[in-house]
Design an enzyme around this catalytic site. Structure first.
Site, PDB file in Angstrom:
ATOM      1  N   HIS A  89       0.831  -1.228   0.000  1.00 32.58           N
ATOM      2  CA  HIS A  89       0.000   0.000   0.000  1.00 32.58           C
ATOM      3  C   HIS A  89       0.859   1.269   0.000  1.00 32.58           C
ATOM      4  CE1 HIS A  89      -3.340  -2.691   1.313  1.00 32.58           C
ATOM      5  NE2 HIS A  89      -2.366  -3.247   2.028  1.00 32.58           N
ATOM      6  N   SER A 143      15.295  21.804 -15.624  1.00 32.01           N
ATOM      7  CA  SER A 143      14.111  22.608 -15.912  1.00 32.01           C
ATOM      8  C   SER A 143      14.566  23.899 -16.576  1.00 32.01           C
ATOM      9  CB  SER A 143      13.378  22.919 -14.613  1.00 32.01           C
ATOM     10  OG  SER A 143      12.606  24.095 -14.743  1.00 32.01           O
ATOM     11  N   LYS A 156      16.232  22.127 -10.374  1.00 35.25           N
ATOM     12  CA  LYS A 156      15.557  20.857 -10.693  1.00 35.25           C
ATOM     13  C   LYS A 156      16.465  19.814 -11.339  1.00 35.25           C
ATOM     14  CE  LYS A 156      11.771  19.725 -10.294  1.00 35.25           C
ATOM     15  NZ  LYS A 156      10.560  20.040 -11.038  1.00 35.25           N
ATOM     16  N   GLU A 187       9.944   8.730 -16.630  1.00 30.29           N
ATOM     17  CA  GLU A 187       8.577   9.191 -16.894  1.00 30.29           C
ATOM     18  C   GLU A 187       8.144   8.857 -18.315  1.00 30.29           C
ATOM     19  OE1 GLU A 187       7.751  13.263 -14.756  1.00 30.29           O
ATOM     20  OE2 GLU A 187       9.870  13.127 -15.309  1.00 30.29           O
TER      21      GLU A 187
END
Ligand code: ARG
Length: 464
Positions: free
Chosen positions: A162, A283, A289, A296
């Site tokens: 979970h 970024s 970043k 992704e």
């Protein structure tokens, strides 16, 4: 590529009028099925040999055709083949060029063959190769997982259910879970390969061919262990593509789950891994970043691969037997899925082998959150208390720890005994993370010795 309206078609004899340019554009597949040129030529050479064996081609004619086809292959590889969309597809482009090169005899090649059994053959030859080209990098990824597991046998991390910290496990054990997933992927692809590896040639348009072709001879030439047993099925069957797409959908789903873990683990919240600079992106706005775009995109491409499977199933669902032109729509999703899966496997393996695991952070995370609570209950159960009761006792102990902001290891023996007199002075050693991990020493457990055994077996499976 410009479309020359009304170019002479192989079926020109029956038609008085010319094909409309919109029709030519709409029906052409050459811009994507050119990918099959090698397989088309390979199949044509075998077919030509079978024609010669049946006495339908003279030896010298066969030679001319084979030389012509090989030259065409080189032209395509050099990039100077005159692809023409008016000639619709790869089959007609090659045949047309062959006739240009070797003259009328080139027209004999299509005897006892239809584009319907030809495309079925091309797809099977193509997919047979791609399956191997996917199985190999899966194996490389597995090898990397095993290598990393072996090199980091001492790293303990929280195991999750979970997405909540559950019990301590070895990082190696977690990584080997992916080994198992990829092992099933390789098996599924091997199984699918059996049904890809069937020769459809000799089925003609749908009914078989009347000229005396030796199909077994063609099968031997092209190394197909089996012949299709029904010509109607052979020209309309794309089950093998559906199966392949299902297998790679599952594979890509596994890559996506792995990617998801990398994305989580690279976040400040987890901090379990550091991504290599070369495999991270920045970024354009936020100077601080460091983004996991590779993982992704791998997760994102999974949608495309599932899409290909859905497209193929949808294309097939309403088709009457046998061949229907709808089937031409099988190629783009198939090629797209193959490209996505191969690229994802390659880059994810490269990224994985360059990851840094932050061992202190992994350990800290395993130490927080009372992950040894199950073991405290097991301790009582070992001393004779029914597990349900032990669970409740330790539940109360856990609540008290949470209230005081303590770990179980910080509880004194006296306090332990307040919850149950069965607790003894060995409890603290019993609850150490190492002890918790090493107690799970059955086959498939996270104990170091089980994991060492799993690594040994994984290595064996990799060479078999
Ligand atoms: N380009 C076609 C395909 O991909 C080849 C077979 C065409 N056959 C036909 N009779 N139109 O399926």
């Amino acid at each position: 590529m410009s479309v020359r309206e009304g170019k002479k078609k192989p079926w020109g004899g029956r038609f008085a009028g010319k094909t409309h340019r919109l029709v030519e554009r709409y029906t052409a597949s050459i811009h994507f099925d050119r990918r099959l040129y090698r397989h088309d030529i390979q199949g044509s050479i075998a077919h030509a040999k079978a024609l010669a064996r049946a006495g339908l081609l003279e030896k010298i004619e066969l030679e001319k055709i084979v030389v012509g086809l090989k030259e065409i292959e080189q032209e395509i590889e050099r990039g100077d083949f005159p692809f023409d969309p008016a000639l619709e597809d790869i089959h007609m482009n090659i045949e047309h060029r062959l006739i240009q090169k070797v003259g009328e005899v080139g027209g004999k090649l299509h005897g006892a063959r239809s584009r319907n059994d030809q495309i079925a053959l091309d797809l099977r030859l193509y997919l047979r190769e791609e399956i191997q080209a996917i199985q190999e990098p899966i194996r490389s990824f597995q090898r990397a997982l095993v290598g990393c597991a072996e090199a980091n046998l001492d790293i303990i991390m929280p195991g999750y259910t979970h997405l909540q910290r559950a019990q301590p496990v070895l990082l190696a054990h977690h990584l080997l879970a992916y080994f198992e997933m990829f092992e099933r992927d390789r098996e599924r692809l091997s199984d699918c390969q059996k049904r890809v590896n069937i020769l459809p040639l000799g089925s003609g348009a749908l009914a078989g061919v009347s000229l005396p072709l030796d199909r077994s001879y063609v099968a031997r030439l092209l190394q197909f262990p089996t012949l299709s047993q029904n010509s109607i099925d052979a020209v309309s069957d794309r089950d093998f593509i559906v199966e392949f797409l299902a297998a790679v959908s599952i594979l890509q789903m596994h890559l996506s789950r792995f990617s998801e873990e990398l994305i989580l683990w690279a976040s400040a919240e987890f901090g379990f891994i550091t991504l290599p600079d070369a495999f991270a992106t920045g970024s354009s706005m936020m100077p601080q970043k460091k983004n996991p775009d590779v993982a992704e995109l791998c997760r994102g491409k999974t949608g495309r691969v599932y899409g290909a499977l859905m497209a193929m199933l949808a294309i097939l669902k309403g088709l009457p037997l046998s061949y229907n032109r709808d089937l031409q729509e099988d190629k783009e999703p198939l090629f797209d899925a193959v490209d996505a899966v191969k690229a994802s496997l390659e880059i994810l393996t490269a990224l994985f082998t360059r990851l840094t695991f932050n061992r202190e952070r992994l350990r800290e995370a395993a130490e927080e959150g009372l992950l040894n609570a199950t073991d405290a209950a097991d301790y009582l159960a070992l001393k004779g208390m029914p597990f349900r009761k032990a669970h409740e006792v330790v539940g109360r102990l856990v609540r008290s720890c949470l209230e005081k902001g303590k770990r179980l290891e910080d509880v004194s023996l006296e306090e332990f005994r307040r919850f149950s007199p069965l607790f003894d002075k060995d409890i603290l050693r019993f609850l150490s993370l190492e002890a918790c991990v090493d107690r799970r020493k059955g086959i498939g457990g996270t104990a170091r010795r089980s994991v060492v055994r799993a690594i040994r077996q994984a290595k064996k499976r990799l060479v078999s």
